[in-house]
Design an enzyme around this catalytic site. Sequence first.
Site, PDB file in Angstrom:
ATOM      1  N   GLY A 169      26.541  -0.102 -68.363  1.00  0.00           N
ATOM      2  CA  GLY A 169      25.329  -0.878 -68.603  1.00  0.00           C
ATOM      3  C   GLY A 169      25.592  -2.156 -69.366  1.00  0.00           C
ATOM      4  N   ARG A 196      34.411   1.594 -59.057  1.00  0.00           N
ATOM      5  CA  ARG A 196      34.126   0.231 -58.650  1.00  0.00           C
ATOM      6  C   ARG A 196      32.691  -0.050 -59.053  1.00  0.00           C
ATOM      7  NH1 ARG A 196      38.038  -1.605 -55.188  1.00  0.00           N
ATOM      8  NH2 ARG A 196      39.104  -0.097 -53.878  1.00  0.00           N
ATOM      9  N   ALA A 197      32.354  -1.318 -59.217  1.00  0.00           N
ATOM     10  CA  ALA A 197      30.980  -1.672 -59.558  1.00  0.00           C
ATOM     11  C   ALA A 197      30.057  -1.311 -58.404  1.00  0.00           C
ATOM     12  CB  ALA A 197      30.879  -3.165 -59.838  1.00  0.00           C
ATOM     13  N   THR A 199      26.233  -1.460 -59.167  1.00  0.00           N
ATOM     14  CA  THR A 199      25.230  -2.469 -59.499  1.00  0.00           C
ATOM     15  C   THR A 199      25.816  -3.531 -60.433  1.00  0.00           C
ATOM     16  OG1 THR A 199      24.509  -1.097 -61.328  1.00  0.00           O
ATOM     17  CG2 THR A 199      23.308  -0.873 -59.270  1.00  0.00           C
ATOM     18  N   THR A 204      36.021  -0.992 -63.661  1.00  0.00           N
ATOM     19  CA  THR A 204      37.427  -1.018 -64.066  1.00  0.00           C
ATOM     20  C   THR A 204      38.347  -1.015 -62.849  1.00  0.00           C
ATOM     21  OG1 THR A 204      36.934   0.035 -66.171  1.00  0.00           O
ATOM     22  CG2 THR A 204      39.187   0.229 -65.382  1.00  0.00           C
ATOM     23  N   ASP A 257      18.850   7.442 -63.436  1.00  0.00           N
ATOM     24  CA  ASP A 257      19.784   7.836 -64.478  1.00  0.00           C
ATOM     25  C   ASP A 257      19.465   9.285 -64.818  1.00  0.00           C
ATOM     26  OD1 ASP A 257      21.593   7.930 -66.503  1.00  0.00           O
ATOM     27  OD2 ASP A 257      20.228   7.042 -67.970  1.00  0.00           O
ATOM     28  N   SER A 265      28.939  14.603 -63.898  1.00  0.00           N
ATOM     29  CA  SER A 265      29.804  13.712 -63.142  1.00  0.00           C
ATOM     30  C   SER A 265      30.966  13.206 -63.993  1.00  0.00           C
ATOM     31  CB  SER A 265      28.940  12.562 -62.623  1.00  0.00           C
ATOM     32  OG  SER A 265      29.685  11.393 -62.516  1.00  0.00           O
ATOM     33  N   LYS A 289      22.051   1.918 -70.605  1.00  0.00           N
ATOM     34  CA  LYS A 289      21.375   3.178 -70.299  1.00  0.00           C
ATOM     35  C   LYS A 289      20.826   3.838 -71.552  1.00  0.00           C
ATOM     36  CE  LYS A 289      24.142   4.054 -66.185  1.00  0.00           C
ATOM     37  NZ  LYS A 289      25.160   4.890 -65.558  1.00  0.00           N
TER      38      LYS A 289
END
Lengths: 509, 509
Positions: A169, A196-197, A199, A204, A257, A265, A289
């Site tokens: 976030g 991976r991104a 949104t 990283t 969320d 996860s 978040k």
Amino acid sequence: MKYSAKILDIADRGVLLNASDARMVGVLEGDRVQIMNHASGLSTPAVVDITTTMIPVGVIGIYGLTNRTLLLVDGTEVEVWEAKKPLALDLIKKKMNHEKLTKDDTRQIIQDIVNDSLSQAELSAYVTACYINGLDMDEVEYLTHAMVESGDRLKFSNHPIVDKHSVGGVPGNKISLLIVPIIAASGLKIPKTSSRAITGAAGTADLMEVLAPVEFSAVEVQQMTEKVGGVIVWGGATNIAPADDKIIVVEYPFKIDARGQMLASVMAKKFAVGADLVVIDIPVGSSTKVPDMAEGRKMAREFIELGERLGIRVECALTYGDSPVGRTIGPNLEVREALAILEGGDEPRSLIQKSLSLAGIALEMSGKAAKGQGYQMAEEILRSGKALRKLRQIIEIQGGDPAVTSESIKPGEFEFVVNAQNTGYIIELNNRALVSLARIAGAPHDHGAGLLLHAKKGEQVNAGDPIFTIYADRDWRLKMAVEEGRRLMPVIVEGMLLDRIPSEYRGQV
Amino acid sequence: MKYSAKILDIADRGVLLNASDARMVGVLEGDRVQIMNHASGLSTPAVVDITTTMIPVGVIGIYGLTNRTLLLVDGTEVEVWEAKKPLALDLIKKKMNHEKLTKDDTRQIIQDIVNDSLSQAELSAYVTACYINGLDMDEVEYLTHAMVESGDRLKFSNHPIVDKHSVGGVPGNKISLLIVPIIAASGLKIPKTSSRAITGAAGTADLMEVLAPVEFSAVEVQQMTEKVGGVIVWGGATNIAPADDKIIVVEYPFKIDARGQMLASVMAKKFAVGADLVVIDIPVGSSTKVPDMAEGRKMAREFIELGERLGIRVECALTYGDSPVGRTIGPNLEVREALAILEGGDEPRSLIQKSLSLAGIALEMSGKAAKGQGYQMAEEILRSGKALRKLRQIIEIQGGDPAVTSESIKPGEFEFVVNAQNTGYIIELNNRALVSLARIAGAPHDHGAGLLLHAKKGEQVNAGDPIFTIYADRDWRLKMAVEEGRRLMPVIVEGMLLDRIPSEYRGQV
């Protein structure tokens, strides 16, 4: 009934049947068939599309992602029949009806997700039901185990294994590029799988991909970690907790969320790589978040409790999340900023401090550093150049160029400087607007795209001073970003206005 | 950016882009693009599939259902850009978060559903959220209006307009084939839109399709009703309350019975055809949607309240739903049974009584019959042959053969008779198992497939007597149904066993 396979290069799951064959099998558009390759024994369910011309009678078109399971070639004979309803459906209905899911229920649902037995609509119903009705800590624990069991695992012979996670976030959070080499250089092992991104402007994995390939199997991750102490890879390629990647896809449009799912996860990935010690970075801020400290502490307690249930020691750090970390957003810009620190740079301080603090916690947890000495030890590893050498080893073992320097990594060739309209203080850096702008400029796909912040919150700027530069790899992307930047106003400079309001007020008295 | 269209004969929504073009547009697999045909002004969003070989650079593949909106031909130039996030997403999230949806919210969601702006996963999240959090009567009213506004409407100059609806869950419920012609023969107008079976063995539209085409536009429905007083068409083809058909698709796998959505869906269709008087048949029984009388009365009150809000007079009849209506299940068999009654047959009584009761309620509501005289009037219309003549007019105006007789309609050529293993009473007819069997035999797609029940609940059979016959149009379908029949045991005969248990007990004393 028997059909001849024809592989269709469509990057989706599913099969394409002639309308006449669909009728014979007894399925409608959107129904599911089971496909069996008798030669190999491989079998999978798939959702049916129907055509009258693209596929002749007697042939079944197989989309690319479905063929990843079946491994067919054109002409392979397969058997096709109407698939049974996945068992998960009744269990998802149970969750919709406010009932608690058992360990077996959860395992069945995750198995059906991983096997692609559920349609996107069915998967979405599961995610929505879990979001609305919530998961208690038992259900979160079951979900974590089920996710771990659904994929590959690493088994290291030497422990402890360290891992870290940032809840996300906050843009520009390139700290893993510093933390992983520091931890690995200390002699500990850190097999870092990252995302991976979706949104964001750069995950990283997107950052590391600037330096080296990031797609490896679980076995390769383990072997590379054994050799050099750490890796930074894309989790999506490893088959570690694969259900999670599928769940994220349906959460994405709603930015759901779901706390329980998020906890499971994160911790499933840590459990699956065999982590003993985990540091969780929880950025707190209005656009992250976690909006406030109380919520951050609650999340920290949940991570710690779940860790206890799994036999993993967890420590959490609540970090400042109201502004980007460092001064860059976007793959090349962020990598350049992190590399410059590893090469001896002492800017930006906020990025260095955050990275050393989190690395220090892990060093203390492992016993490498005495209590209270972790930060200092991490700083020594960074300052001595050991962390840079370690990152180069990691880059090399992943197949990148270990001679890379911060100088060699360039932002996009198209740039636009946004200047301050008036003199004053930066009173707001809007994280969401900054990320949005970087994405419009092309990040994370275009590695050169992104933002460089010349001034940060609380700093004074004079009229005409540069506030930030937008970079892009493509001209039209830059234009779109510049237009959107005018609308979004991601940086707000105020100064004179603060004085004027009381003056006007006095004027009216 | 501009692309050349290529129409792909895939009966699905979506577009197929070359991976390189997808990158240029800035979309990933599963993202949405907006496609604009400048020549016609038609535009639609669509979800993206990606290929590297099936579609060359500069071309966009358009799937069949998406092209229903765009009406492109191969080579048409279209403009393609990354689509904006549909507004409905934030509103669906609101419903997930237990907030009430306003009239405007609901209208936006329904508009995005009808425009195909939502993916199946997003639509499923909406349906799941409404199911779990429920809709209050205000929200149901908004949803009803939004569904009506989203599609076509009928405007009759003469009123009253009558309509009927059966809540469903009971097999063999062919009563519309009797009620519609009785009502129309009385001089009232009844533009009946009906559904095809989704989980059942035959919807009213499937039945009528045995006799005549059922796919018409709203204008055609109105014109035909003006001419002959009634029609029986498939609602899915009319564009009346079109959102509903899309919602049903995602409810189907979970057999979700979201009360609010069901109320809105039924009443929107009634409102859109301009109905003033509506009779609702609520079958009560363990395998229907309404397990007991208390629940039935509650549903009836909800229908009546919603009707009041919409300005529609509603009466509900709670009907017996523990066994099939009549003795047949499946398209041809059911049509034959209904036609035989219209031709003067007096069997099965249960089917005749149910049809006359419901028709009688409508006749009384309209003032055609005095209070308490509706049943008798309906019976006179049936017995006089007026109802048969009316149905033949309806068949003719819909394009079928008005000379059709019950004799001319044959069940499937493949049949298997299930005999009683022992002498005793039929103590159970399992509705779900019967429907499942009829579907395995091929219903509703194969019109000849279905079941004929020789004995019903409470009747005595001797060992070797036929209990029911399975019909199918295809040999292998019959075989599958026979096998499945052994497992499902849809009819249970008990007799001797009831005597034996106390004897054994006494023996032990």
